[in-house]
Design an enzyme around this catalytic site. Structure first.
Site, mmCIF file in Angstrom:
data_model
loop_
_atom_site.group_PDB
_atom_site.id
_atom_site.type_symbol
_atom_site.label_atom_id
_atom_site.label_comp_id
_atom_site.label_asym_id
_atom_site.label_seq_id
_atom_site.Cartn_x
_atom_site.Cartn_y
_atom_site.Cartn_z
ATOM 1 N N CYS A 148 0.803 -1.244 0.000
ATOM 2 C CA CYS A 148 0.000 0.000 0.000
ATOM 3 C C CYS A 148 0.826 1.279 0.000
ATOM 4 O O CYS A 148 0.381 2.274 -0.565
ATOM 5 C CB CYS A 148 -0.983 -0.033 1.155
ATOM 6 S SG CYS A 148 -2.108 -1.419 0.982
ATOM 7 N N HIS A 161 -3.350 6.029 4.608
ATOM 8 C CA HIS A 161 -3.839 4.915 3.803
ATOM 9 C C HIS A 161 -5.268 4.563 4.234
ATOM 10 O O HIS A 161 -5.565 4.498 5.428
ATOM 11 C CB HIS A 161 -2.896 3.729 3.994
ATOM 12 C CG HIS A 161 -3.336 2.499 3.278
ATOM 13 N ND1 HIS A 161 -3.885 2.535 2.029
ATOM 14 C CD2 HIS A 161 -3.301 1.188 3.653
ATOM 15 C CE1 HIS A 161 -4.181 1.303 1.658
ATOM 16 N NE2 HIS A 161 -3.842 0.471 2.622
ATOM 17 N N ASN A 172 -10.369 -0.135 0.016
ATOM 18 C CA ASN A 172 -8.902 -0.118 0.029
ATOM 19 C C ASN A 172 -8.382 -0.361 -1.392
ATOM 20 O O ASN A 172 -8.461 -1.474 -1.901
ATOM 21 C CB ASN A 172 -8.402 -1.202 0.995
ATOM 22 C CG ASN A 172 -6.887 -1.233 1.111
ATOM 23 O OD1 ASN A 172 -6.183 -0.566 0.356
ATOM 24 N ND2 ASN A 172 -6.384 -2.013 2.057
HETATM 25 N N1 ACO Z 1 -18.538 -10.399 6.999
HETATM 26 C C1 ACO Z 1 -19.026 -10.916 8.138
HETATM 27 N N2 ACO Z 1 -18.251 -11.475 9.082
HETATM 28 C C2 ACO Z 1 -16.920 -11.489 8.859
HETATM 29 C C3 ACO Z 1 -16.343 -10.950 7.692
HETATM 30 C C4 ACO Z 1 -17.215 -10.404 6.740
HETATM 31 N N3 ACO Z 1 -16.759 -9.855 5.583
HETATM 32 N N4 ACO Z 1 -15.008 -11.128 7.761
HETATM 33 C C5 ACO Z 1 -14.741 -11.733 8.918
HETATM 34 N N5 ACO Z 1 -15.895 -11.955 9.590
HETATM 35 C C6 ACO Z 1 -16.081 -12.586 10.897
HETATM 36 C C7 ACO Z 1 -14.951 -13.489 11.291
HETATM 37 O O1 ACO Z 1 -15.101 -14.773 10.728
HETATM 38 C C8 ACO Z 1 -15.066 -13.503 12.793
HETATM 39 O O2 ACO Z 1 -16.106 -14.385 13.138
HETATM 40 P P1 ACO Z 1 -15.953 -15.311 14.450
HETATM 41 O O3 ACO Z 1 -15.853 -14.364 15.597
HETATM 42 O O4 ACO Z 1 -17.223 -16.112 14.430
HETATM 43 O O5 ACO Z 1 -14.708 -16.113 14.240
HETATM 44 C C9 ACO Z 1 -15.560 -12.083 13.116
HETATM 45 O O6 ACO Z 1 -16.108 -11.563 11.890
HETATM 46 C C10 ACO Z 1 -14.479 -11.162 13.604
HETATM 47 O O7 ACO Z 1 -13.373 -11.281 12.723
HETATM 48 P P2 ACO Z 1 -12.078 -10.419 12.915
HETATM 49 O O8 ACO Z 1 -11.070 -10.809 11.870
HETATM 50 O O9 ACO Z 1 -11.639 -10.473 14.346
HETATM 51 O O10 ACO Z 1 -12.651 -8.969 12.621
HETATM 52 P P3 ACO Z 1 -11.922 -7.584 12.780
HETATM 53 O O11 ACO Z 1 -12.751 -6.698 13.588
HETATM 54 O O12 ACO Z 1 -10.469 -7.762 13.164
HETATM 55 O O13 ACO Z 1 -11.939 -7.019 11.295
HETATM 56 C C11 ACO Z 1 -10.542 -6.747 9.368
HETATM 57 C C12 ACO Z 1 -11.301 -7.727 10.253
HETATM 58 C C13 ACO Z 1 -11.539 -5.742 8.802
HETATM 59 C C14 ACO Z 1 -9.875 -7.501 8.264
HETATM 60 C C15 ACO Z 1 -9.511 -5.999 10.242
HETATM 61 O O14 ACO Z 1 -8.735 -6.913 10.971
HETATM 62 C C16 ACO Z 1 -8.597 -5.134 9.436
HETATM 63 O O15 ACO Z 1 -8.998 -4.153 8.822
HETATM 64 N N6 ACO Z 1 -7.277 -5.443 9.434
HETATM 65 C C17 ACO Z 1 -6.308 -4.669 8.704
HETATM 66 C C18 ACO Z 1 -6.287 -5.159 7.326
HETATM 67 C C19 ACO Z 1 -5.546 -4.233 6.427
HETATM 68 O O16 ACO Z 1 -5.317 -3.092 6.749
HETATM 69 N N7 ACO Z 1 -5.190 -4.738 5.266
HETATM 70 C C20 ACO Z 1 -4.602 -3.964 4.268
HETATM 71 C C21 ACO Z 1 -3.148 -3.915 4.426
HETATM 72 S S1 ACO Z 1 -2.530 -2.854 3.252
HETATM 73 C C22 ACO Z 1 -1.936 -3.627 1.814
HETATM 74 O O17 ACO Z 1 -0.756 -3.760 1.641
HETATM 75 C C23 ACO Z 1 -2.931 -4.127 0.793
#
Ligand code: ACO
Length: 331
Positions: free
Chosen positions: A116, A258, A288
């Site tokens: 990113c 970002h 994103n």
């Molecule tokens: N819809 C519904 N439920 C979902 C989804 C979805 N799309 N995705 C995950 N869940 C569920 C999971 O399965 C989990 O269920 P469980 O509790 O029954 O196991 C629950 O939601 C919570 O999951 P978490 O992964 O703990 O959710 P979190 O609040 O951490 O959000 C997310 C996940 C949005 C991915 C977050 O961790 C995040 O934004 N991380 C940073 C990612 C990022 O910035 N990536 C880009 C990097 S930059 C680059 O180089 C491209």
């Protein structure tokens, strides 16, 4: 002895594909909900490129706008750097394809794979070329077409990304110019190389029927671990740039980070103690777009009059690698 010049952002441009994919559209594809996506990420919709489009097509549109905005013509560009993790091909570089589309010859062109912060890395390099006098007008592009490499069975990743391109022309600043790239910092911590990865298609795991069947050519991400590292790495980078320029957060007119997750943007803002009204956010519209988020939002904020001439803008990003970096400008 090499004379030192100053660099400035002379022009900006952006391209977003017409096709909009909403959270409701995603509800029909994967087990998710508009409510989950909005509350966990701040995203409402994202843009999706057409079947025929490749990254270089989007990059070209953004580049032409940025060159025009700078009052230049393609022949004035003397270096092209493209930040992307979704190039047209593994090789040659997307920068060379953009160069051909622009009708320019005999200038260097190369890609940066920095996740990113790809545009920040590209612009950091452009700054050095302009400051040491080797280049006068550098085209830096952040472009991403990630929707073609997402696994639409993995709800943890497929809802997060969109397509788009942002471009800037980084030019030599005249002594009368108030615009400047004040400073830039880039770094990486390869300890975390496997947190965000497209596992197959390279020399470690060449393409095979098995890799295709196992969807190893798509984006894999450990979202929770990245989340925690994101705020820390962007904070450290911003803090470093502010401190070495004897500035504090009150000197900043706009913070543009970002656009990966609204909760990450909010957490960074709180940690930096910046007025929330000074934080630029467009994640709800485009999700994103990886290396394109910052140059897209920069162009949007300049063209809608939010960022004005002379404003101090601090931009910061993190991503696959794990890479991070910042750029501080007076626009
Ligand atoms: N819809 C519904 N439920 C979902 C989804 C979805 N799309 N995705 C995950 N869940 C569920 C999971 O399965 C989990 O269920 P469980 O509790 O029954 O196991 C629950 O939601 C919570 O999951 P978490 O992964 O703990 O959710 P979190 O609040 O951490 O959000 C997310 C996940 C949005 C991915 C977050 O961790 C995040 O934004 N991380 C940073 C990612 C990022 O910035 N990536 C880009 C990097 S930059 C680059 O180089 C491209």
């Amino acid at each position: 002895m090499i004379e030192r010049y100053s660099a400035k952002i002379a022009g900006t441009g952006r391209y977003l594909p017409d096709k909009v994919m909403t959270n409701q559209d995603l509800e029909k594809i994967v087990d998710t909900s508009d409510e989950w996506i909005k509350t966990r990420t701040g995203m409402s919709e994202r843009r999706v490129a057409s079947e025929e489009q490749a990254s270089s097509d989007m990059a070209l549109e953004a580049a032409l706008q940025a060159i025009d905005h700078a009052g230049l013509r393609p022949k004035d560009i003397d270096l092209i750097i493209v930040g992307t993790i979704s190039p047209d091909h593994a090789f040659p570089s997307t920068a060379c394809i953009v160069q051909n589309k622009l009708g320019i010859k005999h200038v260097p062109a190369f890609d940066i794979s920095a996740g990113c912060p790809g545009w920040i890395y590209a612009s950091n390099i452009a700054k050095q070329y302009v400051e040491n006098g080797i280049a006068k007008n550098v085209l830096t592009i952040g472009v991403e077409l990630l929707t073609k490499i997402l696994n639409y069975e993995d709800r943890g990743t497929c809802v997060l990304f969109g397509d788009g391109a942002g471009a800037t022309v980084i030019s030599r600043a005249e002594s009368s110019d108030i615009s400047r790239i004040i400073d830039s910092d880039i770094t990486a911590d390869g300890t975390y190389w496997d947190l965000l990865i497209q596992p197959a298609g390279g020399s470690r795991m060449p393409a095979s029927h098995e890799t295709v069947d196992a969807k190893k050519h798509t984006v894999y991400m450990d979202g929770n671990r990245i989340f925690k590292l994101a705020v820390r790495s962007m904070y450290d980078s911003c803090d470093k740039v502010l401190k070495r320029n004897n500035m504090d957060i009150s000197s900043i007119d706009w913070l543009l980070t970002h656009q990966a997750n609204l909760r990450i943007i909010d957490a960074l803002g709180r940690k930096l103690k910046i007025d929330p009204n000074k934080v630029i956010i467009n994640i709800e519209k485009y999700a994103n777009t990886s290396s394109a988020t910052i140059p897209i939002a920069l162009d949007e904020a300049i063209r809608n009059g939010k960022i004005r001439r002379g404003d101090i803008v601090l931009m910061s990003s993190f991503g696959a690698g794990l890479t991070s970096g910042s750029i501080l400008i007076r626009y």
